[in-house]
Design a protein around this motif. Structure first.
Motif, PDB file in Angstrom:
ATOM      1  N   GLY A 437       0.794  -1.223   0.000  1.00  0.00           N
ATOM      2  CA  GLY A 437       0.000   0.000   0.000  1.00  0.00           C
ATOM      3  C   GLY A 437       0.824   1.270   0.000  1.00  0.00           C
ATOM      4  O   GLY A 437       0.345   2.314   0.463  1.00  0.00           O
ATOM      5  N   ARG A 438       2.042   1.221  -0.537  1.00  0.00           N
ATOM      6  CA  ARG A 438       2.920   2.400  -0.470  1.00  0.00           C
ATOM      7  C   ARG A 438       3.042   3.134  -1.810  1.00  0.00           C
ATOM      8  O   ARG A 438       3.820   4.076  -1.914  1.00  0.00           O
ATOM      9  CB  ARG A 438       4.313   1.974   0.004  1.00  0.00           C
ATOM     10  CG  ARG A 438       4.330   1.458   1.437  1.00  0.00           C
ATOM     11  CD  ARG A 438       5.732   1.253   1.980  1.00  0.00           C
ATOM     12  NE  ARG A 438       6.451   0.194   1.298  1.00  0.00           N
ATOM     13  CZ  ARG A 438       7.618   0.338   0.684  1.00  0.00           C
ATOM     14  NH1 ARG A 438       8.187   1.530   0.639  1.00  0.00           N
ATOM     15  NH2 ARG A 438       8.210  -0.675   0.103  1.00  0.00           N
ATOM     16  N   LEU A 439       2.277   2.712  -2.830  1.00  0.00           N
ATOM     17  CA  LEU A 439       2.357   3.382  -4.126  1.00  0.00           C
ATOM     18  C   LEU A 439       1.199   4.354  -4.301  1.00  0.00           C
ATOM     19  O   LEU A 439       0.046   4.018  -4.020  1.00  0.00           O
ATOM     20  CB  LEU A 439       2.324   2.363  -5.271  1.00  0.00           C
ATOM     21  CG  LEU A 439       3.603   1.582  -5.572  1.00  0.00           C
ATOM     22  CD1 LEU A 439       3.424   0.779  -6.856  1.00  0.00           C
ATOM     23  CD2 LEU A 439       4.816   2.477  -5.675  1.00  0.00           C
ATOM     24  N   GLY A 440       1.524   5.547  -4.792  1.00  0.00           N
ATOM     25  CA  GLY A 440       0.492   6.526  -5.099  1.00  0.00           C
ATOM     26  C   GLY A 440      -0.168   6.218  -6.434  1.00  0.00           C
ATOM     27  O   GLY A 440       0.226   5.296  -7.154  1.00  0.00           O
ATOM     28  N   GLN A 441      -1.151   7.030  -6.817  1.00  0.00           N
ATOM     29  CA  GLN A 441      -1.916   6.773  -8.036  1.00  0.00           C
ATOM     30  C   GLN A 441      -1.044   6.838  -9.292  1.00  0.00           C
ATOM     31  O   GLN A 441      -1.101   5.948 -10.145  1.00  0.00           O
ATOM     32  CB  GLN A 441      -3.066   7.782  -8.142  1.00  0.00           C
ATOM     33  CG  GLN A 441      -4.162   7.568  -7.101  1.00  0.00           C
ATOM     34  CD  GLN A 441      -5.265   8.605  -7.220  1.00  0.00           C
ATOM     35  OE1 GLN A 441      -5.199   9.513  -8.047  1.00  0.00           O
ATOM     36  NE2 GLN A 441      -6.273   8.481  -6.386  1.00  0.00           N
ATOM     37  N   ALA A 466      -6.059  -1.828  -7.857  1.00  0.00           N
ATOM     38  CA  ALA A 466      -5.645  -0.898  -6.804  1.00  0.00           C
ATOM     39  C   ALA A 466      -5.837   0.548  -7.247  1.00  0.00           C
ATOM     40  O   ALA A 466      -6.271   1.408  -6.472  1.00  0.00           O
ATOM     41  CB  ALA A 466      -4.185  -1.153  -6.430  1.00  0.00           C
ATOM     42  N   LEU A 467      -5.538   0.838  -8.518  1.00  0.00           N
ATOM     43  CA  LEU A 467      -5.703   2.203  -9.018  1.00  0.00           C
ATOM     44  C   LEU A 467      -7.183   2.582  -9.061  1.00  0.00           C
ATOM     45  O   LEU A 467      -7.568   3.678  -8.634  1.00  0.00           O
ATOM     46  CB  LEU A 467      -5.084   2.325 -10.416  1.00  0.00           C
ATOM     47  CG  LEU A 467      -5.265   3.681 -11.116  1.00  0.00           C
ATOM     48  CD1 LEU A 467      -4.638   4.801 -10.297  1.00  0.00           C
ATOM     49  CD2 LEU A 467      -4.690   3.652 -12.516  1.00  0.00           C
ATOM     50  N   LEU A 468      -8.002   1.687  -9.585  1.00  0.00           N
ATOM     51  CA  LEU A 468      -9.436   1.992  -9.668  1.00  0.00           C
ATOM     52  C   LEU A 468     -10.046   2.193  -8.288  1.00  0.00           C
ATOM     53  O   LEU A 468     -10.933   3.030  -8.096  1.00  0.00           O
ATOM     54  CB  LEU A 468     -10.161   0.872 -10.415  1.00  0.00           C
ATOM     55  CG  LEU A 468      -9.842   0.762 -11.910  1.00  0.00           C
ATOM     56  CD1 LEU A 468     -10.538  -0.433 -12.524  1.00  0.00           C
ATOM     57  CD2 LEU A 468     -10.236   2.036 -12.638  1.00  0.00           C
ATOM     58  N   GLU A 469      -9.565   1.442  -7.320  1.00  0.00           N
ATOM     59  CA  GLU A 469     -10.075   1.601  -5.957  1.00  0.00           C
ATOM     60  C   GLU A 469      -9.679   2.951  -5.375  1.00  0.00           C
ATOM     61  O   GLU A 469     -10.462   3.618  -4.712  1.00  0.00           O
ATOM     62  CB  GLU A 469      -9.543   0.466  -5.081  1.00  0.00           C
ATOM     63  CG  GLU A 469     -10.087   0.496  -3.656  1.00  0.00           C
ATOM     64  CD  GLU A 469      -9.583  -0.668  -2.840  1.00  0.00           C
ATOM     65  OE1 GLU A 469      -9.811  -0.678  -1.620  1.00  0.00           O
ATOM     66  OE2 GLU A 469      -8.947  -1.571  -3.429  1.00  0.00           O
ATOM     67  N   SER A 470      -8.448   3.393  -5.659  1.00  0.00           N
ATOM     68  CA  SER A 470      -7.975   4.668  -5.107  1.00  0.00           C
ATOM     69  C   SER A 470      -8.625   5.859  -5.782  1.00  0.00           C
ATOM     70  O   SER A 470      -8.655   6.953  -5.231  1.00  0.00           O
ATOM     71  CB  SER A 470      -6.451   4.775  -5.254  1.00  0.00           C
ATOM     72  OG  SER A 470      -6.084   4.902  -6.614  1.00  0.00           O
ATOM     73  N   THR A 473     -11.393   8.626  -4.361  1.00  0.00           N
ATOM     74  CA  THR A 473     -11.172   9.949  -3.763  1.00  0.00           C
ATOM     75  C   THR A 473     -10.094  10.708  -4.512  1.00  0.00           C
ATOM     76  O   THR A 473      -9.442  11.596  -3.982  1.00  0.00           O
ATOM     77  CB  THR A 473     -10.730   9.790  -2.298  1.00  0.00           C
ATOM     78  OG1 THR A 473      -9.546   8.967  -2.249  1.00  0.00           O
ATOM     79  CG2 THR A 473     -11.828   9.155  -1.480  1.00  0.00           C
ATOM     80  N   GLY A 474      -9.833  10.303  -5.768  1.00  0.00           N
ATOM     81  CA  GLY A 474      -8.720  10.910  -6.494  1.00  0.00           C
ATOM     82  C   GLY A 474      -9.103  11.419  -7.863  1.00  0.00           C
ATOM     83  O   GLY A 474     -10.239  11.812  -8.100  1.00  0.00           O
ATOM     84  N   ASP A 475      -8.179  11.369  -8.774  1.00  0.00           N
ATOM     85  CA  ASP A 475      -8.292  11.959 -10.094  1.00  0.00           C
ATOM     86  C   ASP A 475      -8.771  10.913 -11.098  1.00  0.00           C
ATOM     87  O   ASP A 475      -8.054   9.969 -11.407  1.00  0.00           O
ATOM     88  CB  ASP A 475      -6.923  12.499 -10.515  1.00  0.00           C
ATOM     89  CG  ASP A 475      -6.989  13.244 -11.839  1.00  0.00           C
ATOM     90  OD1 ASP A 475      -8.103  13.414 -12.358  1.00  0.00           O
ATOM     91  OD2 ASP A 475      -5.925  13.638 -12.333  1.00  0.00           O
ATOM     92  N   THR A 476      -9.979  11.091 -11.618  1.00  0.00           N
ATOM     93  CA  THR A 476     -10.509  10.127 -12.584  1.00  0.00           C
ATOM     94  C   THR A 476      -9.822  10.235 -13.937  1.00  0.00           C
ATOM     95  O   THR A 476      -9.981   9.362 -14.785  1.00  0.00           O
ATOM     96  CB  THR A 476     -12.021  10.347 -12.772  1.00  0.00           C
ATOM     97  OG1 THR A 476     -12.235  11.698 -13.192  1.00  0.00           O
ATOM     98  CG2 THR A 476     -12.772  10.077 -11.485  1.00  0.00           C
ATOM     99  N   ARG A 477      -9.078  11.306 -14.157  1.00  0.00           N
ATOM    100  CA  ARG A 477      -8.320  11.424 -15.410  1.00  0.00           C
ATOM    101  C   ARG A 477      -7.328  10.273 -15.555  1.00  0.00           C
ATOM    102  O   ARG A 477      -7.026   9.825 -16.661  1.00  0.00           O
ATOM    103  CB  ARG A 477      -7.585  12.761 -15.444  1.00  0.00           C
ATOM    104  CG  ARG A 477      -6.762  12.984 -16.712  1.00  0.00           C
ATOM    105  CD  ARG A 477      -5.948  14.270 -16.604  1.00  0.00           C
ATOM    106  NE  ARG A 477      -5.075  14.440 -17.740  1.00  0.00           N
ATOM    107  CZ  ARG A 477      -5.396  15.085 -18.852  1.00  0.00           C
ATOM    108  NH1 ARG A 477      -6.592  15.623 -18.970  1.00  0.00           N
ATOM    109  NH2 ARG A 477      -4.535  15.196 -19.844  1.00  0.00           N
ATOM    110  N   LEU A 478      -6.820   9.789 -14.440  1.00  0.00           N
ATOM    111  CA  LEU A 478      -5.896   8.668 -14.487  1.00  0.00           C
ATOM    112  C   LEU A 478      -6.558   7.433 -15.079  1.00  0.00           C
ATOM    113  O   LEU A 478      -5.919   6.654 -15.789  1.00  0.00           O
ATOM    114  CB  LEU A 478      -5.367   8.356 -13.082  1.00  0.00           C
ATOM    115  CG  LEU A 478      -4.458   9.406 -12.456  1.00  0.00           C
ATOM    116  CD1 LEU A 478      -4.118   9.022 -11.032  1.00  0.00           C
ATOM    117  CD2 LEU A 478      -3.187   9.570 -13.276  1.00  0.00           C
TER     118      LEU A 478
END
Length: 911
Positions: A437-441, A466-470, A473-478
């Motif tokens: 759990g130490r990687l950012g988006q 993991a990216l879709l779960e994060s 609360t984050g940036d959907t552009r990713l």
């Protein structure tokens, strides 16, 4: 033979002649480092021996400066020394200091008397090289002799260094104040350099080689000799002949020999300048070496006089490299570490500091960590990117554990820009960090991109989740960029089962320009949204958009008929990629450009661009995307008839994981067309059927990407199975994609027509030609025109057949491709028009007389367009077309379309 020293040697000859006639001389020759003083002295000694003179020679040495009578002993141990003088030496001329001064003076006086007495019988030449190192006792004795030689047959020839900053002893100053003759030796002129090279190399001494040698050596004879040796022994010890820009070991050895001839301070300063490079100035060099700026300035003067330096920099990078080679690794590393610290304290550029940190192969201190971080973000060229990669690897090796993840993720991202393969070894550590759990988006997206690039779709599943779960609360552009990366590899955007849940709420879904989804519907709104989304992707910040997304957006624009806009964005992004030194990005965009050229039917351009793109990366670095440039190369060379070259491209080793990707299917399809062109339709059918099965299995059955049905139809036509061919082409024509994709519609209609009876072909082929003109694929247009020409011939419409075939021939030539059924195939030699020279002259005059409107109409007619097609293209009535053609025929002195001059086709090309 001395080069560029004729005047000096002439003066010495005259002095020798005066000596023979009874007039002695004291000559002082001075010059900089390796300026040829010793060579001049040796040449003069040979001249003196030929004249019958007694020649006594010696050389001063730094280590023997305090050896009493050391130089004088060398003079008196000459093999030619008469016996009575030898007895003086043996009686203790070089005695210890315990001898009284009176006794030493007496012996020195006796020696001088003996030499003067000897000169009555034969001239005496006493030559001392590097007299600045002569011991005081010798200088005292020779000074006594100097005062008495004016009316005797004795020549004293001394050489000394030109170094104003070095203080002279009182004795040496007395020598140099009033020499009878002073000779100053400077480095060779360009003319002298040319003469020396001609003497050593003969005809090989070209003006270009002379200019290069003069620039590299500064006229220093020692460096010139090293240069000559490398030319003689080439090809060099490194990468190419000296004359072409690469220097060998002899030149570098000569550089080090130059420095070792002087004092240690000179070598130290040279090493400091070499280490600091472009950052060198006298103050920094002094700080690096813990000496005074005055000392540095003195040594820089010597280096400049020796032709090694200009100001505080070397004449050539090879000189700096030679100096650095002479440094032990430990010393070099220490100097680079100290240089990095000096530059850091003075606020120098981060990239310059990074160069020294990397060269030191160590972190000089905690302050180096943020410097390496900043440098990674500022790298703007390929060289700088490679430098920062080395810096990040060094930081990763030596930094604390809490900083390792940052450096590893940064390293993976930067390394991708020049070599994606270099990032692979770091992926396991990133996957472990993801599990913890130490990687950012953005780090997760980077990991996914690299796994997809290598074809590891299964491995990418976990970080995708993991990216879709994060994203909750984050940036959907990713997510949009994730989908585009996936689509570039697999032809369809990523569809995670929980994607709708992840993106639920008040936020709108990310704008994802899915070309595959838009082609599956007839909706114009979907097409408009597709273009709008692609434009938004390209208009975003380049640093915030992954290159795969940009590449796909450009392809979308091109496939949707906005080729000019696509070309604009390609040029814009390619310029930025070149500026940043992002080689991988350049390779990816170059492949996109090659595909665009292929879709225009420009085979030569497509092949050239694909070859350049392919050469930018190692084959392994391409990962599963290597199929993109390879498929273009195979298709282009096959179309141009270069079957041997296409076959070689198909022999390349490609990764197994590529088979289930878009690039793999395009590569497979290209191989099928190669088999088709080389007369192996069964092999082609096998490839096309496999391509279709994989496309359906991988949800990539998109005709605009992989038109395997029409490919398979061509193979069945070659086997004489028109019904199967027509069924396959009809099936493709009935897909939703064909309704909105002019390219798919055009090739499908052509093959439906090919499988139909001749009477039914003409309207279908005309429809196909109209679609292919709209999409701009000139190769497929040439094929459709050739088929139409053959159909007209089968229907005994010979004039129309020749007109259409002529236009097909023009299109095929524009594509640099081989197309069956072009004009020459339909025109027997007996029917080919023969023009007399007078008729050509009349047509030439007529071309000038044509109005612009007549020229446009005649040009389109020369291409084989019907009157109705010409009217539609030029927005004029059929009657007006006929009027323009009638006047054009009269002015050009022709009776029919087939006689229209070919120059009109060139006019149409320019238009």
């Amino acid at each position: 033979m001395l080069i560029d020293r004729g005047h000096a040697l002439h003066s010495l000859r005259e002095i020798l002649q005066e000596c023979v006639n009874g007039r002695g001389h004291f000559v002082m020759a001075s010059g900089g480092l390796a300026s040829g003083k010793t060579a001049l002295m040796q040449e003069f000694q040979d001249v003196a021996l030929d004249a019958g003179a007694l020649v006594l020679s010696a050389a001063g040495a730094r280590a023997e400066t305090h050896a009493r009578h050391g130089v004088l002993s060398q003079l008196c141990r000459s093999a030619a020394l008469p016996g009575h003088l030898r007895e003086l030496v043996e009686s203790g001329l070089g005695g210890e200091r315990s001898d009284s001064e009176a006794e030493n003076d007496s012996r020195a006086r006796e020696l001088c008397d003996a030499l003067l007495e000897t000169s009555r019988a034969q001239p005496v030449v006493i030559a001392v090289d590097d007299v600045q190192f002569a011991d005081p006792a010798t200088l005292q004795t020779l000074l006594r002799l100097r005062r008495r030689i004016r009316s005797s047959r004795v020549v004293l020839l001394f050489t000394e260094w030109t170094c104003p900053a070095n203080p002279r002893s009182r004795l040496l100053t007395e020598y140099t104040q009033q020499p009878h003759c002073r000779i100053v030796l400077r480095q060779l002129s360009e003319r002298g350099t040319a003469e020396l090279l001609a003497q050593e190399l003969g005809d090989a001494a070209t003006p270009e080689l002379v200019a290069r040698c003069s620039d590299l050596s500064g006229g220093n004879p020692l460096l010139i000799k090293g240069f000559v040796e490398d030319v003689r022994t080439g090809p060099p010890h490194r990468h190419g002949p000296v004359g072409s820009g690469v220097l060998g070991v002899a030149y570098r050895r000569a550089v080090r020999d130059c420095l070792h001839r002087w004092d240690r301070a000179l070598s130290d300063v040279a090493e400091g300048v070499a280490v600091l490079g472009s950052s060198a100035d006298p103050k920094r060099v002094a700080q690096l070496l813990d000496v005074t700026p005055e000392c540095v300035g003195q040594s820089l003067n010597v280096l400049e006089m020796a032709g090694l330096a200009r100001g505080c920099s070397f004449r050539h990078p090879e000189i700096s490299a030679a100096v650095l080679e002479g440094l032990p690794p430990g010393v070099r590393g220490h100097l680079h570490a100290k240089a990095a610290e000096l530059l850091y304290e003075s606020g120098a550029e981060t990239l310059e500091i990074t160069r020294h940190i990397v060269s030191a192969d160590q972190l000089p201190g905690p302050w180096a960590v943020p410097i390496l971080r900043q440098a990674a973000r500022k790298a703007a060229t390929e060289e700088e990117v490679e430098l920062t990669v080395k810096g990040l690897e060094l930081a990763l090796r030596d930094c604390e554990e809490r900083d390792q993840l940052f450096f590893r993720t940064e390293l993976v991202e930067v390394a991708w820009r020049v070599n994606p393969l270099a990032a692979v070894r770091h992926l396991p550590a990133l996957r472990q960090a993801m599990a913890e759990g130490r990687l950012g988006q953005r780090d997760l997206l980077s990991l996914i991109r690299h796994l997809l690039w290598q074809g590891d779709t299964e491995g990418a599943a976990e970080p995708v989740a993991a990216l879709l779960e994060s994203v909750g609360t984050g940036d959907t552009r990713l997510v949009a960029q994730l989908s585009m990366c996936y689509e570039l590899v697999h032809g369809v955007p990523y569809d995670h089962p929980d994607r709708s849940t992840v993106l639920a709420g008040n936020r709108k879904p990310p704008f994802t320009p899915s070309w595959s989804r838009a082609t599956a519907t007839r909706s114009q709104n979907a097409r408009n949204e597709l273009m709008h989304s692609a434009e938004r992707i390209l208009q975003g910040q380049i640093s915030d958009t992954v290159p795969e997304a940009s590449a796909l957006a450009i392809l979308i624009m091109d496939r949707e008929g906005h080729s000019r806009r696509a070309q604009y964005w390609f040029e814009t992004l390619m310029a930025e990629a070149v500026r940043q030194g992002a080689v991988t990005w350049q390779a990816l965009l170059g492949t996109v450009s090659a595909h665009m050229a292929l879709r225009r039917g420009d085979m030569a351009t497509a092949a050239a661009r694909a070859e350049v793109a392919l050469g930018l990366l190692h084959a392994q670095s391409w990962g599963v995307l290597i199929g993109f440039p390879l498929s273009v190369l195979v298709l282009a060379h096959t179309a141009m008839g270069n079957h041997e070259r296409a076959g070689k491209e198909l022999e390349r080793a490609v990764p197994d994981a590529m088979a289930t990707t878009v690039s793999g299917l395009q590569y497979l399809r290209a191989g099928g067309h190669y088999h088709l062109a080389t007369g192996r339709p069964f092999a082609a059918i096998e490839e096309f059927e496999r391509c279709g099965a994989l496309a359906r299995e991988g949800r990539m059955d998109i005709p605009g990407l992989i038109p395997w049905r029409s490919d398979l139809a061509q193979a069945h036509l070659q086997l004489g199975q028109p019904k199967k061919a027509r069924a396959l082409a009809t099936e493709q024509l009935e897909l939703p994609a064909a309704a909105r994709d002019a390219w798919v519609r055009g090739i499908s209609l052509r093959l439906v027509a090919a499988g139909s009876p001749p009477a039914e072909r003409v309207p279908r082929l005309q429809d196909a030609i109209q679609s292919l003109e709209h999409c701009g694929d000139r190769l497929e247009l040439a094929r459709a025109l050739a088929d139409l020409g053959q159909t007209h011939q089968a229907l005994d419409e010979l004039d129309q057949a020749r007109l259409v075939a002529r236009r097909a021939d023009q299109e095929a030539k524009a594509c640099s491709a081989e197309v069956a059924g072009t004009a020459q195939a339909h025109r027997p030699p007996s029917e080919r028009p023969r023009r007399e020279p007078a008729a050509d002259a009349v047509q030439g005059e007529g071309m000038v007389a044509l109005s612009e409107a007549e020229r446009k109409v005649a040009a389109l007619a020369a291409f084989g367009h019907t009157n109705r097609e010409i009217g539609r293209k030029l927005y004029i009535t059929v009657s007006t077309v006929e009027q323009h053609l009638t006047r054009a025929y009269r002015k050009l002195n022709v009776n029919r379309r087939t006689d229209l001059p070919t120059e009109l086709a060139a006019h149409q090309e320019a238009a």
